[in-house]
Design an enzyme around this catalytic site. Structure first.
Site, PDB file in Angstrom:
ATOM      1  N   ARG A  50       0.841  -1.198   0.000  1.00 39.58           N
ATOM      2  CA  ARG A  50       0.000   0.000   0.000  1.00 39.58           C
ATOM      3  C   ARG A  50       0.875   1.246   0.000  1.00 39.58           C
ATOM      4  NH1 ARG A  50      -4.834  -0.417   4.349  1.00 39.58           N
ATOM      5  NH2 ARG A  50      -4.777   1.817   3.868  1.00 39.58           N
ATOM      6  N   ASP A  52       1.312   5.492   0.053  1.00 40.52           N
ATOM      7  CA  ASP A  52       0.656   6.685   0.581  1.00 40.52           C
ATOM      8  C   ASP A  52       0.346   7.686  -0.531  1.00 40.52           C
ATOM      9  OD1 ASP A  52       0.825   5.713   3.155  1.00 40.52           O
ATOM     10  OD2 ASP A  52       2.688   6.769   3.624  1.00 40.52           O
ATOM     11  N   ARG A 211      10.327   6.383   4.046  1.00 46.28           N
ATOM     12  CA  ARG A 211      10.415   7.841   4.167  1.00 46.28           C
ATOM     13  C   ARG A 211      11.114   8.245   5.467  1.00 46.28           C
ATOM     14  NH1 ARG A 211       4.488   9.630   3.721  1.00 46.28           N
ATOM     15  NH2 ARG A 211       5.424  11.672   4.180  1.00 46.28           N
TER      16      ARG A 211
END
Length: 261
Positions: A50, A52, A211
């Site tokens: 998944r 973002d 990230r």
């Protein structure tokens, strides 16, 4: 019922992430809508990773189960044929140019895009220059401060191996007790002129992990953090111990690996 595998790429700029979300545009929402137009039903989609809002993919994998009339429509009534070129073409007419279906095929019944995956790989792009390149503004994080690539790689090396990444992940709200232990097999920065590329591969990633790792490496490259202190930050298992996370638009899912592929 049969399992269908879709390989796809997408530019995440115009999407609020992959997962379906009422009232906003998502990759899953566009894909499910197109599938419903073609098959007459909107099957439940399983995704390998998944992503973002703003995150891109060049090698995402999705699977879903379908049978009956929906299966007949995408196989011309010959489900023994594993290639689904007609489905890929029909989907692309509906989802291009922001999404591209690069392959569609019938998979083994036990194939699951997420659970069957053995590894995922991401690339992060950061431009270290006085000015951003407007052509790639939605694909790169522009960092004006001078960065030391050797220090960033010294930090990155500490992430390789099996670690509890609680300091570098957002804990899932629906599974607060879930393990955040992950095994990273590769983490390295490369320079191509002003463009800095970070490659990382692991058996799996938790929410915002890449990230957060990138943000910490950049803080080390700026001189705000010490590369030698990365093991202590990992050991702290505290999200506040790490540097701020990098923005989403520099991140791309570039590979999903399976034992039979």
């Amino acid at each position: 019922m049969r399992t269908v595998r879709l390989d796809l790429a997408y530019r995440g700029t115009g999407f609020r992430g992959f997962a379906a979300n009422e009232g906003v545009r998502t990759v899953a929402g566009d894909l499910a809508s197109a599938l419903e137009q073609i098959t007459g039903e909107a099957p439940a989609l399983v995704v390998a990773g998944r992503t973002d809002a703003g995150v891109h993919a060049t090698a995402q994998v999705v699977s879903f189960r379908i049978g009956g009339e929906g299966l007949r429509r995408i196989t011309d009534g010959t489900p023994q044929d594993t290639g689904l070129d007609r489905l890929a073409s029909s989907l692309n007419r509906r989802v291009n140019p922001d999404i591209a279906i690069t392959a569609a095929a019938l998979a083994d019944d036990d194939f699951d895009a997420r659970r069957s995956a053995t590894a995922r790989a991401y690339e992060y792009r950061a431009r270290n220059a006085a000015h951003p390149d407007p052509r790639f503004a939605d694909l790169e994080w522009h960092v004006r401060d001078r960065l030391d690539l050797d220090l960033m790689n010294a930090a990155a090396r500490h992430f390789v191996g099996e670690h509890d990444f609680r300091s570098f992940c957002r804990r899932p709200k629906d599974r607060p007790g879930a393990s955040l232990v992950r095994t990273v097999t590769r983490a390295q920065w490369h320079a191509d002129g002003a463009l800095l590329l970070f490659d990382i591969e692991a058996n799996a990633f938790c929410h915002q992990m890449v990230r957060a790792v990138v943000g910490h490496c950049v803080a080390v490259g700026r001189g705000d953090r010490s590369a030698k202190n990365v093991p202590a930050v990992l050991a702290a298992r505290d999200r506040h111990a790490a540097a701020p996370i990098a923005p989403p638009h520099g991140l791309t899912l570039v590979a999903v690996r399976y034992t039979d592929a």
